[in-house]
Design an enzyme around this catalytic site. Structure first.
Site, PDB file in Angstrom:
ATOM      1  N   GLU A 152       0.825  -1.211   0.000  1.00 30.32           N
ATOM      2  CA  GLU A 152       0.000   0.000   0.000  1.00 30.32           C
ATOM      3  C   GLU A 152       0.860   1.262   0.000  1.00 30.32           C
ATOM      4  O   GLU A 152       0.523   2.240  -0.669  1.00 30.32           O
ATOM      5  CB  GLU A 152      -0.969  -0.006   1.178  1.00 30.32           C
ATOM      6  CG  GLU A 152      -1.955  -1.159   1.162  1.00 30.32           C
ATOM      7  CD  GLU A 152      -2.615  -1.407  -0.176  1.00 30.32           C
ATOM      8  OE1 GLU A 152      -3.013  -0.438  -0.865  1.00 30.32           O
ATOM      9  OE2 GLU A 152      -2.728  -2.588  -0.570  1.00 30.32           O
ATOM     10  N   HIS A 155       1.872   2.214  -3.408  1.00 28.51           N
ATOM     11  CA  HIS A 155       0.825   2.944  -4.146  1.00 28.51           C
ATOM     12  C   HIS A 155       0.900   4.442  -3.864  1.00 28.51           C
ATOM     13  O   HIS A 155       0.679   5.253  -4.764  1.00 28.51           O
ATOM     14  CB  HIS A 155      -0.568   2.441  -3.755  1.00 28.51           C
ATOM     15  CG  HIS A 155      -1.004   1.219  -4.483  1.00 28.51           C
ATOM     16  ND1 HIS A 155      -1.163   1.178  -5.851  1.00 28.51           N
ATOM     17  CD2 HIS A 155      -1.329  -0.015  -4.024  1.00 28.51           C
ATOM     18  CE1 HIS A 155      -1.564  -0.030  -6.213  1.00 28.51           C
ATOM     19  NE2 HIS A 155      -1.667  -0.781  -5.120  1.00 28.51           N
TER      20      HIS A 155
END
Length: 170
Positions: A152, A155
């Site tokens: 994550e 990202h």
């Protein structure tokens, strides 16, 4: 006869931004906390809603994470729902330390859900992140949870896991 939708088509249909959208390759903007707390709460609520939609259409045995770019928002926010335990909110996260000890496992991504790739990740990550009130905390994540968090955080840096795969790996 119609072709059944792909897994990526399904993720797109529930509002997950798909590979090729520029928001997935752009650096995200931090929140000014606590000033931006209301906006941060809205983004986190949208991340939880996206995770709920994804878990309604697929079982995630190792947990699930969603980062703001995956819902079209270029801000530094992500959530991680481990297979066991409480969900984790990451606002303005920064990796402050990672172990040299790595583990290579297959990963998938909601933003191109039709494929998996073998990705090396540190087995331990120390991450500084803020709460809605602006207080900083440092959390240490290990093994599978470190992998979910690292995915994550990538990202939020505009990076997809394929950039972490060994050269020549398919």
């Amino acid at each position: 006869m119609t072709t059944p939708p792909t897994a990526s088509d399904t993720m797109k249909s529930i509002g997950i931004v798909q590979e090729g959208d520029p928001v997935l390759t752009q650096l995200t903007r931090p929140f000014e906390l606590p000033r931006d707390a209301a906006e941060a709460r809205e983004v986190v609520a949208a991340l939880y809603a996206a995770a709920d939609r994804a878990t309604a259409v697929h079982t995630f045995s190792k947990g699930i994470g969603v980062a703001a770019p995956q819902i079209g928002v270029g801000r530094r926010a992500a959530i991680v729902r481990p297979a066991e335990g409480d969900a984790i909110i990451l606002l303005n996260p920064v990796v402050v330390e990672e172990s040299s000890d790595t583990d290579e496992q297959f990963e998938g991504c909601l933003s191109f859900f039709d494929v998996r790739g073998k990705v090396p990740r540190p087995r331990t990550l120390r991450v500084q992140h803020q709460d809605f009130g602006g207080q900083w905390r440092t959390t240490t994540f290990t093994d599978g949870l470190a992998r979910l968090v690292a995915h994550e955080l990538d990202h939020l840096e505009g990076m997809l896991y394929v950039a972490r795969m060994a050269p020549g790996t398919r």
